[in-house]
Design a protein around this motif. Structure first.
Motif, PDB file in Angstrom:
ATOM      1  N   ALA A 132       0.918  -1.171   0.043  1.00  0.00           N
ATOM      2  CA  ALA A 132       0.010  -0.086   0.199  1.00  0.00           C
ATOM      3  C   ALA A 132       0.840   1.236   0.026  1.00  0.00           C
ATOM      4  O   ALA A 132       1.600   1.661   0.819  1.00  0.00           O
ATOM      5  CB  ALA A 132      -0.968  -0.134   1.274  1.00  0.00           C
ATOM      6  N   GLY A 133       0.820   2.130  -1.002  1.00  0.00           N
ATOM      7  CA  GLY A 133       1.558   3.185  -1.269  1.00  0.00           C
ATOM      8  C   GLY A 133       2.806   2.839  -1.215  1.00  0.00           C
ATOM      9  O   GLY A 133       3.538   2.033  -2.202  1.00  0.00           O
ATOM     10  N   GLU A 134       3.854   3.374  -0.375  1.00  0.00           N
ATOM     11  CA  GLU A 134       5.418   2.981  -0.417  1.00  0.00           C
ATOM     12  C   GLU A 134       5.782   1.693   0.631  1.00  0.00           C
ATOM     13  O   GLU A 134       6.665   1.153   0.773  1.00  0.00           O
ATOM     14  CB  GLU A 134       6.149   4.253   0.135  1.00  0.00           C
ATOM     15  N   GLU A 135       4.545   1.373   1.206  1.00  0.00           N
ATOM     16  CA  GLU A 135       4.632   0.126   2.275  1.00  0.00           C
ATOM     17  C   GLU A 135       4.715  -1.276   1.308  1.00  0.00           C
ATOM     18  O   GLU A 135       3.541  -1.354   0.509  1.00  0.00           O
ATOM     19  CB  GLU A 135       3.535   0.173   3.362  1.00  0.00           C
ATOM     20  N   SER A 136       5.560  -2.017   1.739  1.00  0.00           N
ATOM     21  CA  SER A 136       5.580  -3.350   1.005  1.00  0.00           C
ATOM     22  C   SER A 136       6.568  -4.435   1.954  1.00  0.00           C
ATOM     23  O   SER A 136       7.403  -4.045   2.081  1.00  0.00           O
ATOM     24  CB  SER A 136       6.130  -3.600  -0.361  1.00  0.00           C
ATOM     25  N   PHE A 137       5.807  -5.432   2.372  1.00  0.00           N
ATOM     26  CA  PHE A 137       6.470  -6.407   3.303  1.00  0.00           C
ATOM     27  C   PHE A 137       5.679  -7.641   3.431  1.00  0.00           C
ATOM     28  O   PHE A 137       4.366  -7.611   3.141  1.00  0.00           O
ATOM     29  CB  PHE A 137       6.639  -5.582   4.841  1.00  0.00           C
TER      30      PHE A 137
ATOM     31  N   PRO B 158     -20.867 -12.001  -4.901  1.00  0.00           N
ATOM     32  CA  PRO B 158     -19.985 -12.304  -4.049  1.00  0.00           C
ATOM     33  C   PRO B 158     -18.838 -11.038  -3.761  1.00  0.00           C
ATOM     34  O   PRO B 158     -18.705 -10.413  -4.889  1.00  0.00           O
ATOM     35  CB  PRO B 158     -18.842 -13.389  -4.513  1.00  0.00           C
ATOM     36  N   VAL B 159     -18.827 -10.598  -2.707  1.00  0.00           N
ATOM     37  CA  VAL B 159     -18.049  -9.286  -2.168  1.00  0.00           C
ATOM     38  C   VAL B 159     -16.579  -9.801  -2.529  1.00  0.00           C
ATOM     39  O   VAL B 159     -16.145 -10.579  -2.703  1.00  0.00           O
ATOM     40  CB  VAL B 159     -18.043  -9.239  -0.583  1.00  0.00           C
ATOM     41  N   ARG B 160     -15.681  -8.716  -2.858  1.00  0.00           N
ATOM     42  CA  ARG B 160     -14.352  -8.504  -3.223  1.00  0.00           C
ATOM     43  C   ARG B 160     -13.576  -7.979  -2.217  1.00  0.00           C
ATOM     44  O   ARG B 160     -13.893  -6.723  -1.598  1.00  0.00           O
ATOM     45  CB  ARG B 160     -14.135  -7.944  -4.566  1.00  0.00           C
ATOM     46  N   LEU B 161     -12.283  -8.807  -1.992  1.00  0.00           N
ATOM     47  CA  LEU B 161     -11.327  -8.014  -0.892  1.00  0.00           C
ATOM     48  C   LEU B 161     -10.346  -7.153  -1.555  1.00  0.00           C
ATOM     49  O   LEU B 161      -9.720  -7.822  -2.621  1.00  0.00           O
ATOM     50  CB  LEU B 161     -10.789  -9.281   0.017  1.00  0.00           C
ATOM     51  N   VAL B 162      -9.924  -6.075  -0.881  1.00  0.00           N
ATOM     52  CA  VAL B 162      -8.869  -5.442  -1.755  1.00  0.00           C
ATOM     53  C   VAL B 162      -7.882  -5.100  -0.616  1.00  0.00           C
ATOM     54  O   VAL B 162      -8.132  -5.164   0.695  1.00  0.00           O
ATOM     55  CB  VAL B 162      -9.325  -4.082  -2.370  1.00  0.00           C
ATOM     56  N   ASP B 163      -6.841  -4.783  -0.967  1.00  0.00           N
ATOM     57  CA  ASP B 163      -5.613  -4.118   0.220  1.00  0.00           C
ATOM     58  C   ASP B 163      -5.994  -2.920   0.710  1.00  0.00           C
ATOM     59  O   ASP B 163      -6.858  -2.220   0.091  1.00  0.00           O
ATOM     60  CB  ASP B 163      -4.350  -3.853  -0.639  1.00  0.00           C
ATOM     61  N   ASN B 164      -5.987  -2.987   1.903  1.00  0.00           N
ATOM     62  CA  ASN B 164      -6.115  -1.675   2.831  1.00  0.00           C
ATOM     63  C   ASN B 164      -5.346  -1.031   3.144  1.00  0.00           C
ATOM     64  O   ASN B 164      -4.297  -1.033   3.872  1.00  0.00           O
ATOM     65  CB  ASN B 164      -7.052  -2.394   4.239  1.00  0.00           C
ATOM     66  N   ALA B 165      -5.286   0.302   2.437  1.00  0.00           N
ATOM     67  CA  ALA B 165      -3.997   1.357   2.405  1.00  0.00           C
ATOM     68  C   ALA B 165      -4.065   1.940   4.016  1.00  0.00           C
ATOM     69  O   ALA B 165      -3.154   2.474   4.311  1.00  0.00           O
ATOM     70  CB  ALA B 165      -4.248   2.596   1.359  1.00  0.00           C
TER      71      ALA B 165
ATOM     72  N   ALA C 253     -12.142  -1.959   8.548  1.00  0.00           N
ATOM     73  CA  ALA C 253     -11.344  -0.916   8.980  1.00  0.00           C
ATOM     74  C   ALA C 253      -9.734  -1.015   9.007  1.00  0.00           C
ATOM     75  O   ALA C 253      -8.927  -0.313   8.616  1.00  0.00           O
ATOM     76  CB  ALA C 253     -12.026  -0.180  10.178  1.00  0.00           C
ATOM     77  N   LEU C 254      -9.395  -2.107   9.937  1.00  0.00           N
ATOM     78  CA  LEU C 254      -8.149  -1.921  10.396  1.00  0.00           C
ATOM     79  C   LEU C 254      -7.188  -3.135   9.574  1.00  0.00           C
ATOM     80  O   LEU C 254      -5.823  -2.957   9.792  1.00  0.00           O
ATOM     81  CB  LEU C 254      -7.791  -2.204  12.005  1.00  0.00           C
ATOM     82  N   GLY C 255      -7.833  -4.086   9.400  1.00  0.00           N
ATOM     83  CA  GLY C 255      -7.032  -5.343   8.832  1.00  0.00           C
ATOM     84  C   GLY C 255      -6.333  -4.968   7.665  1.00  0.00           C
ATOM     85  O   GLY C 255      -6.464  -4.038   6.731  1.00  0.00           O
ATOM     86  N   PRO C 256      -5.431  -5.778   6.964  1.00  0.00           N
ATOM     87  CA  PRO C 256      -4.709  -5.553   5.847  1.00  0.00           C
ATOM     88  C   PRO C 256      -5.453  -5.795   4.688  1.00  0.00           C
ATOM     89  O   PRO C 256      -5.019  -5.381   3.496  1.00  0.00           O
ATOM     90  CB  PRO C 256      -3.613  -6.718   5.957  1.00  0.00           C
ATOM     91  N   LYS C 257      -6.703  -6.569   4.726  1.00  0.00           N
ATOM     92  CA  LYS C 257      -7.477  -6.565   3.494  1.00  0.00           C
ATOM     93  C   LYS C 257      -8.891  -6.164   4.117  1.00  0.00           C
ATOM     94  O   LYS C 257      -9.285  -6.161   5.388  1.00  0.00           O
ATOM     95  CB  LYS C 257      -7.633  -7.919   3.169  1.00  0.00           C
TER      96      LYS C 257
END
Length: 208
Positions: A20-25, A100-107, A82-86
């Motif tokens: 997310a953004g500049e974060e990657s781990f 079906p709902v879709r999950l996305v990365d949570n910035a 709100a808080l999870g990575p997805k």
């Protein structure tokens, strides 16, 4: 309740990449139950999902335990909204899309600055009190599954749920406190800065 000193239910673990953004781990996702004991007997299982960043300083990273309100509210709302990575991908006006709902990365996830443990108090989500005559948590989960056997007429049908003692204010706090102690011991995280977060009644839990 005494702090758990016996082997607990196995956890399921997977590894993922957060971007997310500049974060990657890389982070590890854990899902499963932790057994609570009273007088050496299992009395409940607390379901939880944890996200742990994988790096050389992971044992000293901040660790936040998260729960929603209650009784009756699992951690799914803060977890997937709100808080999870997805998170669930909502519509442009915030509405829930059709299945079906879709999950996305949570910035906006807290994971970049704190490991996260989403906790379902007893009687919510997949957390259950164990029957007094059961010593096997797996047996309890099978008994709690309505599809495992057809309903039988029972004069005790209107008895309060076996989880109701855990909805008392003090018992609720006691069980969650024991869960946190057990988690810290299991993953050797006693040196991590510890935080607790909640919304609605979860905020009351935090204050207590």
């Amino acid at each position: 309740m005494a702090t758990e000193s016996k082997p607990t239910s196995p956890l399921f673990s997977t590894e993922h990449r957060f971007t997310a953004g500049e974060e990657s781990f890389t982070y590890r996702a854990l899902a499963g139950w932790q057994t609570l004991f009273q007088r050496e007997k299992p009395v409940a299982e607390i379901f939880h999902v944890a996200y742990l960043k994988q790096d050389s300083a992971s044992q000293h990273r901040p660790l936040t335990f998260v729960f929603n309100g209650g009784p009756g509210a699992a951690s799914a709302y803060l977890h997937m909204g709100a808080l999870g990575p997805k998170r669930i991908c909502f519509g442009p006006n915030g509405s829930l899309p059709p299945s079906p709902v879709r999950l996305v990365d949570n910035a906006e996830s807290w994971l970049p600055f704190s490991d996260l443990v989403f906790v379902d108090p007893v009687g919510t989500g997949f957390s259950r009190a164990l029957p007094k005559d059961s010593q096997d948590p797996k047996d309890s989960r099978e008994k709690s599954d309505p599809a495992s056997k057809p309903p039988q007429p029972d004069a005790k049908a209107e008895e309060p749920p076996k989880e109701s003692p855990f909805w008392d204010v003090e018992r609720d706090l006691q069980s969650l406190g024991e869960f946190i102690q057990g988690f810290l011991s299991r993953y050797k995280r006693w040196l991590s800065p510890i935080f607790i977060a909640g919304e609605s009644y979860g905020g009351f839990r935090v204050a207590r």
